[in-house]
Enzyme design. Structure first.
Site, short mmCIF file in Angstrom:
data_model
loop_
_atom_site.label_atom_id
_atom_site.label_comp_id
_atom_site.label_asym_id
_atom_site.label_seq_id
_atom_site.Cartn_x
_atom_site.Cartn_y
_atom_site.Cartn_z
N LYS A 1 4.24 9.03 -12.79
CA LYS A 1 3.36 10.04 -13.40
C LYS A 1 3.89 10.34 -14.79
CE LYS A 1 -0.18 12.72 -12.26
NZ LYS A 1 -1.22 12.46 -11.25
N ASP B 1 -5.48 11.55 -16.08
CA ASP B 1 -5.24 12.71 -15.22
C ASP B 1 -5.80 13.90 -16.00
OD1 ASP B 1 -3.80 13.57 -12.66
OD2 ASP B 1 -2.81 14.88 -14.08
#
Ligand code: NAD
Length: 419
Positions: free
Chosen positions: A105, A145
Site C-alpha cells: 500500500k 485508492d
C-alpha cells in the site's frame, strides 16, 4: 483526550487472533507483524508560490504469494502506520481472494484538492520516480485508492516507462481503458459485493429472490451493489448517502435514484420514497440483507442490538467494530467480512494485469464472468471452512476468512524456505 486509533494496532490484533486460532507459534506472529520493507520518500513540487515538500510511503508487507499489490492514497492525514496497516490488510485480502499477490500500500500526505492539475501531475510523477526502483510488473503493482484515479495511474505508468526505457502498462492497474485498463473496473467492487451476497443468500437465506436489502452509502460501491442486487432479483428497499436515506417497501430503482442524486445532490430527493430516514437509521431497518458501503465504524456496540438484518455484507472497509461483531454473532446475524466481499476491485485489477502482461484484450463481459466465478467460489469456500472448522455461534465468518488468508501466506513462506 481521546487517543486516535492506531490502525496498525488494530491490524496486529487481528493477526494475533488468527495466529492463536490456527495454533501457530509466536514467531509466526513476529514474522508477519512487521512489513518486509517500508520506503519513505520526500517529494518536492514546484508551485506558483514556491516549492512545497510532501512526504510519501510505500509499504510492502509480504511477498510470499507473489508481487506486492495495493493502492496508493493521497490524504492530508495519512500516516506511515496507516499505510503499513493497509498493506497488511492487502496481504490478507489478496490471499483470501486466491490471487498470486502479496500485500502492499502507498500513501502521500497531501490534500489533492489544494493542488492545481499540473501540481498534482508533478507530485504523482515525482512520487513514482522516488519509488521506481521498488515497484515493477513482477515486483509491486500499485492501483488507485482514496483520491487517486485512472489519470494518476496513467502518469505513474508513463513515468515508470520513461525511467525504465520501455513500455510497462502492467506496473499499475486501474488505468484508463485507452492505456490497457478495463472499463469493468468501475463496477467491479459493487458487482463483487452483489455476487457475494447472492452466493451467501443461496446458502443461508434460501435464495436472493425477493429478499429485502438496505444499502448505506450510494457512491461507487453502494450504487453498483444496489443496481446488481436489484438485477439479480433482490428488492432494494432503502439506500442512503451522507445527507440521509430513503425507504420504499415495494422496492426502488437504483438507476432512478442515481439520476435524482446526480440532478439534486442527494438520494433524499427521490420523489417516490415513502419515508425518509437518517444515514444511521438505514442500518436498523427491517430488512433481510444490510450492506454498509460508506465509511468505517458505523456498526458499533451501541446499535448492534437493534440491527434486524439476517445477513450483513461489508461493502465498505471496516464498518463493523469488534465488539459489535461479537453481539451480532451472539444474535445469529452473519457478517460477510470486507476482506472477502469487497475484493472485486483487486480481482479485476488482477485480470487487467494478466491482460497487460500478455499484450492481450478482453471484453467487459468476459472480465465480469471471471470475477463472478472467482467471487462465488471464494464465498462458498469461506462459508464451508467456517461451518467445518469453527463453532458458528461463537465465531464470526471473519475468523474463518483470516485463518484461511494467514494459513495460505504461512504455507507459502514455509514452501519458499523463509520459516
Ligand atoms: P464513494 O466516495 O464513491 O461513496 C461513499 C458514499 O458514502 C457516498 O454516497 C457518501 O455520501 C456516503 N457517505 C459518506 N459518509 C456517510 C455517512 N456518515 N453515512 C452514510 N453515508 C455516508 O466511496 P466508495 O468508493 O463507494 O467507497 C465506499 C467504501 O468502500 C469505503 O470504505 C472504501 O474504502 C470501500 N471500498 C471501495 C472500493 C472501491 O473499489 N471503490 C474497494 C474496496 C473497498
Amino acid at each position: 483526550m481521546v487517543e486516535a486509533r492506531d490502525p496498525l494496532v488494530e491490524a496486529r490484533k487481528q493477526l494475533r487472533r488468527a495466529i492463536d486460532l490456527l495454533g501457530y507459534p509466536d514467531y509466526i506472529y513476529e514474522v508477519l507483524a512487521e512489513p518486509e520493507r517500508v520506503i519513505q520518500v520526500k517529494i518536492p513540487v514546484k508551485t506558483s508560490d514556491g516549492v512545497k515538500v510532501f512526504i510519501g510511503w510505500r509499504s510492502q508487507h509480504n511477498s510470499a504469494l507473489g508481487p506486492y499489490k495495493g493502492g496508493v492514497r493521497y490524504h492530508p492525514n495519512v500516516t506511515m502506520n496507516e499505510v503499513i496497516a493497509l498493506s497488511m490488510w492487502m496481504t490478507w485480502k489478496n490471499s483470501l481472494a486466491g490471487l498470486p499477490y502479496g500485500g502492499g500500500k502507498g500513501g502521500v500526505r497531501v490534500n489533492p484538492k489544494m493542488l492545481t492539475p499540473r501540481e498534482l501531475e508533478e507530485l504523482s510523477r515525482r512520487y513514482f520516480e522516488a519509488i521506481s526502483d521498488f515497484v515493477g510488473v513482477d515486483l509491486d503493482i500499485p492501483a488507485p485508492d482514496v483520491y487517486t484515479d485512472p489519470q494518476v495511474m496513467a502518469w505513474y505508468f508513463d513515468e515508470y516507462s520513461r525511467i525504465k526505457r520501455g513500455i510497462y502498462p502492467g506496473v499499475v492497474t486501474g488505468k484508463p481503458p485507452e492505456l490497457g485498463g478495463l472499463k469493468a473496473r468501475i463496477v467491479a467492487t459493487g458487482y463483487g459485493v452483489a455476487v457475494a451476497v447472492r452466493e451467501a443468500a443461496r446458502r443461508l437465506l434460501g435464495g436472493l429472490e425477493g429478499k429485502t436489502v438496505a444499502v448505506q452509502g450510494f457512491g461507487n460501491v453502494g450504487y453498483y451493489t444496489a443496481k446488481y442486487l436489484a438485477e439479480m432479483g433482490a428488492k432494494v428497499v432503502a439506500v442512503s448517502d451522507s445527507r440521509g436515506g430513503i425507504y420504499l417497501p415495494e422496492g426502488l430503482d437504483p438507476d432512478e435514484v442515481l439520476a435524482v442524486k446526480r440532478r439534486e445532490g442527494s438520494v433524499i430527493h427521490y420523489p417516490k420514497a415513502k419515508k425518509k430516514v437518517s444515514p444511521m437509521e438505514v442500518l436498523e431497518l427491517d430488512v433481510d440483507i444490510l450492506v454498509p458501503a460508506a465509511i468505517e465504524g458505523v456498526i458499533t456496540e451501541e446499535n448492534a442490538g437493534r440491527i434486524k438484518a439476517r445477513l450483513i455484507a461489508e461493502g465498505a472497509n471496516g464498518p463493523t467494530t469488534t465488539e459489535a461483531e461479537r453481539i451480532l454473532t451472539e444474535r445469529g446475524i452473519i457478517v460477510l467480512p470486507d476482506i472477502l466481499v469487497n475484493a472485486g476491485g483487486v480481482i479485476m485489477s488482477h485480470i487487467e494485469w494478466v491482460n497487460n502482461r500478455m499484450g492481450g484484450w478482453i471484453t467487459d463481459e468476459e472480465a465480469l464472468r471471471k470475477l463472478e466465478s472467482k467471487m462465488s467460489e471464494n464465498v462458498r469456500y469461506v462459508l464451508s471452512y467456517w461451518e467445518k472448522k469453527l463453532e458458528v455461534d461463537k465465531h464470526p465468518v471473519r475468523d474463518a476468512a483470516y485463518m484461511i488468508a494467514v494459513e495460505r501466506v504461512v504455507n507459502a513462506m514455509k514452501l519458499r524456505g523463509w520459516i
